[in-house]
Design an enzyme around this catalytic site. Sequence first.
Site, short mmCIF file in Angstrom:
data_model
loop_
_atom_site.label_atom_id
_atom_site.label_comp_id
_atom_site.label_asym_id
_atom_site.label_seq_id
_atom_site.Cartn_x
_atom_site.Cartn_y
_atom_site.Cartn_z
N HIS A 143 8.77 3.40 8.94
CA HIS A 143 8.89 2.57 10.36
C HIS A 143 7.10 2.87 11.11
O HIS A 143 7.11 4.26 10.99
CB HIS A 143 9.89 2.33 10.69
CG HIS A 143 9.66 1.49 12.47
ND1 HIS A 143 9.94 0.57 12.29
CD2 HIS A 143 9.11 1.90 13.28
CE1 HIS A 143 10.12 -0.04 13.65
NE2 HIS A 143 9.06 0.75 14.26
N SER A 191 0.55 -1.72 0.35
CA SER A 191 -0.02 -0.29 -0.30
C SER A 191 1.22 1.18 -0.46
O SER A 191 0.70 2.51 -0.67
CB SER A 191 -0.84 -0.16 1.34
OG SER A 191 -0.14 -0.27 2.48
C1 GRF Z 1 3.97 -0.30 6.44
O1 GRF Z 1 2.66 -0.35 8.47
C2 GRF Z 1 5.25 0.28 6.91
O2 GRF Z 1 5.29 0.91 8.06
C3 GRF Z 1 6.06 -0.99 7.30
O3 GRF Z 1 5.27 -2.04 6.91
C4 GRF Z 1 4.32 -1.40 6.67
C5 GRF Z 1 3.83 -2.00 4.60
O4 GRF Z 1 3.13 -1.71 4.18
N1 GRF Z 1 7.92 -1.23 7.14
P1 GRF Z 1 2.45 -2.41 3.07
O5 GRF Z 1 2.97 -3.52 1.84
O6 GRF Z 1 3.05 -0.69 1.81
O7 GRF Z 1 1.07 -1.81 2.64
#
Ligand code: GRF
Length: 215
Positions: free
Chosen positions: A113, A13
């Site tokens: 993060h 996402s």
């Molecule tokens: C997000 O919450 C990001 O902060 C963390 O992993 C998750 C990834 O979500 N590092 P997506 O794959 O971008 O939906």
Amino acid sequence: MKRIVCLISGRGSNLAAILQAASAERWRVAVPAEVVAVISNRADAAGLAIAAAHGVATQVIEHTRFSSREGFDAALAEAIDAHTADLVVLAGFMRVLTRAFVARYQGRLINIHPSLLPAFPGLATHRQALAAGVRVHGATVHFVSDVIDGGVIIAQAAVPVLPGDSEETLAARVLGREHVLLPRCVRWLCEGRIALVDGRVQVRDLPGESLALLG
Ligand code: GRF
């Protein structure tokens, strides 16, 4: 033209948010930047289809095929360098990277993060936040260093923790802000408004308060 390579492991996402922002007309005109490739360490990462739908080249390099972290990271670096990347974005990339890899991309490797670092590094950040009883939580974009989730902070987005929040509701609130924060940081880096200089973030032509996304 700034060339961006995104590394993913799953849902994608944040990748989608970057691709949407990058394809918006204002980005193309103001900042010639393009996501040239998306690389996943997992073949089943849903983000691969998102990349393909945007016409972006995808590649899978499964970490399970390598007997060492060094071997995997070397293959990853080779793939990234084949795209002559200016910026490498960890957009939900769930692998610990070796010191050599991090050093190779110093100043052009960023991560998002889901916590207000230095609080709650590692996994299950929303559970950690609820257990700690904090009233404000959020997300951080930082340069990657060889300390996990410990690199120099670029920008942060804060959200309230509300009474009755579950991990899921809190995660969703944070994720909504991630999708604003990360594309913004990518753009600023491409524009040269943000740089890592002598171990600190140097900000140019940017109101300082824009590095803190509140509410
Ligand atoms: C997000 O919450 C990001 O902060 C963390 O992993 C998750 C990834 O979500 N590092 P997506 O794959 O971008 O939906």
